[in-house]
Design an enzyme around this catalytic site. Structure first.
Site, PDB file in Angstrom:
ATOM      1  N   PHE A 138      56.890  26.656  52.811  1.00 17.04           N
ATOM      2  CA  PHE A 138      57.168  25.353  52.199  1.00 17.04           C
ATOM      3  C   PHE A 138      56.258  24.394  53.090  1.00 17.04           C
ATOM      4  O   PHE A 138      56.093  24.214  54.152  1.00 17.04           O
ATOM      5  CB  PHE A 138      58.549  25.010  52.492  1.00 17.04           C
ATOM      6  CG  PHE A 138      58.663  23.538  51.908  1.00 17.04           C
ATOM      7  CD1 PHE A 138      59.336  23.495  50.503  1.00 17.04           C
ATOM      8  CD2 PHE A 138      58.809  22.565  52.725  1.00 17.04           C
ATOM      9  CE1 PHE A 138      59.439  22.331  49.797  1.00 17.04           C
ATOM     10  CE2 PHE A 138      58.947  21.160  52.313  1.00 17.04           C
ATOM     11  CZ  PHE A 138      59.358  21.215  51.021  1.00 17.04           C
ATOM     12  N   ASP A 225      51.380  24.972  60.394  1.00 17.16           N
ATOM     13  CA  ASP A 225      52.157  23.855  59.976  1.00 17.16           C
ATOM     14  C   ASP A 225      53.456  23.893  60.907  1.00 17.16           C
ATOM     15  O   ASP A 225      54.324  24.585  60.744  1.00 17.16           O
ATOM     16  CB  ASP A 225      52.654  24.018  58.269  1.00 17.16           C
ATOM     17  CG  ASP A 225      53.372  22.934  58.139  1.00 17.16           C
ATOM     18  OD1 ASP A 225      54.078  22.180  58.634  1.00 17.16           O
ATOM     19  OD2 ASP A 225      53.665  23.070  56.832  1.00 17.16           O
ATOM     20  N   LYS A 254      58.258  15.488  60.907  1.00 19.12           N
ATOM     21  CA  LYS A 254      59.548  15.365  60.929  1.00 19.12           C
ATOM     22  C   LYS A 254      59.986  14.874  62.498  1.00 19.12           C
ATOM     23  O   LYS A 254      60.630  13.765  62.585  1.00 19.12           O
ATOM     24  CB  LYS A 254      60.283  16.788  60.949  1.00 19.12           C
ATOM     25  CG  LYS A 254      60.408  17.287  59.305  1.00 19.12           C
ATOM     26  CD  LYS A 254      61.177  18.526  59.161  1.00 19.12           C
ATOM     27  CE  LYS A 254      61.314  18.593  57.483  1.00 19.12           C
ATOM     28  NZ  LYS A 254      60.447  19.314  56.850  1.00 19.12           N
TER      29      LYS A 254
HETATM   30  C1  LIG Z   1      59.708  19.301  55.542  1.00 17.35           C
HETATM   31  C2  LIG Z   1      58.655  20.071  55.680  1.00 17.35           C
HETATM   32  C3  LIG Z   1      57.513  19.636  55.114  1.00 17.35           C
HETATM   33  C4  LIG Z   1      57.406  18.454  54.146  1.00 17.35           C
HETATM   34  O1  LIG Z   1      57.677  17.239  54.802  1.00 17.35           O
HETATM   35  P1  LIG Z   1      57.949  15.739  54.098  1.00 17.35           P
HETATM   36  O2  LIG Z   1      58.097  14.910  55.198  1.00 17.35           O
HETATM   37  O3  LIG Z   1      59.433  16.047  53.616  1.00 17.35           O
HETATM   38  O4  LIG Z   1      56.856  15.736  53.373  1.00 17.35           O
HETATM   39  C5  LIG Z   1      56.081  20.222  55.158  1.00 17.35           C
HETATM   40  N1  LIG Z   1      56.094  21.360  55.932  1.00 17.35           N
HETATM   41  C6  LIG Z   1      57.318  21.925  56.411  1.00 17.35           C
HETATM   42  C7  LIG Z   1      57.137  23.222  57.380  1.00 17.35           C
HETATM   43  C8  LIG Z   1      58.374  21.260  56.433  1.00 17.35           C
HETATM   44  O5  LIG Z   1      59.484  21.916  56.980  1.00 17.35           O
END
Ligand SMILES: *Cc1c(COP(=O)(O)O)cnc(C)c1O
Length: 406
Positions: A138, A225, A254
């Site tokens: 994701f 990521d 986050k």
């Molecule tokens: C939540 C998340 C995203 C997206 O972040 P947003 O701030 O919602 O755009 C991307 N990568 C990972 C691993 C995430 O957990």
């Protein structure tokens, strides 16, 4: 009574219906606790989805943010923003990397990473650069990041997808080596160190080390990521540090601002000169308020020893869950516990989305991801008593759920 085809009015008629929300609204919080508008108290096992690193209303963060709001919230990137330099320097110190670009969210950090990878390819004459991405990944919900995401539900209805992604399964180095042999357009490997939305799936240390060596050999960028698993949650600043490697590109978001919207992509020497003036930008990104939130979050985490706390409290929580659910493991109702530190997934044998509402009723906030995985991402300020209370509420809910006929 509504006729079957009469749409039920949304509880917030002027807000688009993009979330299946629970019928409760939170009003305030303190530490690991939040209260709703009816005065009911909840233990926060979710941390706003790994965002509220310092919990709620942290007594050191609140005055710092108040001070910054009264000084300067926003000024545009036409001018130097010393707090950007301060946060960039700190992130480089903690990661061993070389520089940061600041934005406002996880998808924006990933979007920047994808642009860096593509430009890195174009700079060395690859006209159609390709990026290796993962099943169950994701990376966000913009058109490019949902294309990189490995979940058909996220992509459904939004085609045509962005091209230039090659998908492989996690923890299978041979699959990546095969792509290396067959596809000369590859410029980067892009993965979550621990997949969050995909169900708390960890990349093995040897796998990450293998990818690092392969990326060096192939002159690819290793892009990790860490939007969800980074910022101390696993007990190290960044989850990849458990494998003793460094990425070339690392998107963050986050937990970095403890609730203030922020994103960053931190890059190493191989990628630090890829973008130049005019290549990328954002109006809000790097604004003084968000930067102050990042600087103070990292400072308070260091002052209060929150990395060690995340690791220790993660163990307390996991122990309590494993002990409480031992019978369910034996009977197969609980398939597996996964994760690291305060990023914990409990995979059940069947879809369990209903537990979200039941937990809220019982005064606990959790999430359920990938249909069958109960996910815990509590604030890093949690104490042992609170960690045990999460298990004490959650264990009987899971036991009761598994005892019902499917
Ligand atoms: C939540 C998340 C995203 C997206 O972040 P947003 O701030 O919602 O755009 C991307 N990568 C990972 C691993 C995430 O957990």
């Amino acid at each position: 009574m509504n006729a079957p085809d009469t749409p039920v009015p949304a509880p917030m008629p002027h807000v688009l219906n993009t979330y299946g929300r629970l019928p409760l609204a939170l009003s305030h919080g303190r530490g690991c606790w939040v209260w709703d508008t009816q005065g009911k108290r909840y233990l926060d096992g979710l941390g706003g989805i790994a965002v509220n690193t310092l919990g709620h209303a942290h007594p050191k963060l609140v005055p710092a943010l108040q001070d910054q709001v009264a000084k300067l919230i926003h000024c545009s990137n036409y001018y130097e923003v010393p707090l950007q330099e301060q946060l960039g320097a700190k992130l480089c110190e903690l990661s061993g990397l070389s520089g940061a670009f600041f934005c406002n969210s996880g998808l924006e950090a990933n979007e920047a990473a994808i642009k860096i990878a593509r430009k890195f390819g174009h700079d060395k004459g690859i006209e159609k650069p390709a990026i290796i991405v993962y099943e169950k990944a994701f990376h966000g919900r913009s058109i490019a990041t949902l294309s990189a995401t490995g979940n058909p539900k996220v992509q459904a209805g939004f085609g045509p997808l962005v091209e230039g992604f090659v998908r492989v399964p996690l923890n299978d180095l041979a699959a990546v080596e095969e792509v290396a042999r067959s596809n000369p357009n590859v410029v980067a490997v892009f993965l979550e160190v621990i997949q969050g939305e995909g169900g708390i799936n960890q990349s093995r240390n040897e796998y990450l080390q293998g990818l690092r060596a392969l990326c060096d050999r192939q002159d690819w960028l290793l892009m990790l990521d860490e939007v969800q698993c980074g910022i101390g949650r696993t007990g190290k600043w960044f989850a990849h540090q458990w494998a003793g490697i460094r990425p070339d590109v690392m998107p963050l978001a986050k937990g970095l601002g403890s609730g203030v919207p922020i994103g960053a992509v931190v890059v190493g020497p191989k990628a630090v000169n890829v973008l130049g003036p005019g290549n990328h930008g954002t109006t809000f990104g790097g604004n003084p308020l968000a930067m102050r939130a990042g600087v103070e979050t990292l400072r308070i985490m260091e002052e209060d020893g929150l990395l060690a706390n995340a690791e220790a409290m993660g163990r307390v929580l996991l122990d309590a869950l494993q002990t409480g659910l031992a019978d369910q493991v034996a009977s197969g109702g609980v398939v597996e516990f996964r994760g690291a530190g305060l990023m914990i997934g409990i995979e059940l044998a069947r879809p369990c989305g209903v537990l979200l509402g039941r937990a809220a009723e019982a005064g606990l906030m959790i999430s359920v991801t990938a249909d069958r995985v109960v996910r815990l991402l509590p604030p890093l300020v949690i104490n042992a008593d609170e960690a045990r209370q999460i298990a004490a509420i959650l264990v009987p809910l899971i036991q009761g759920f598994l005892a019902e006929a499917p």
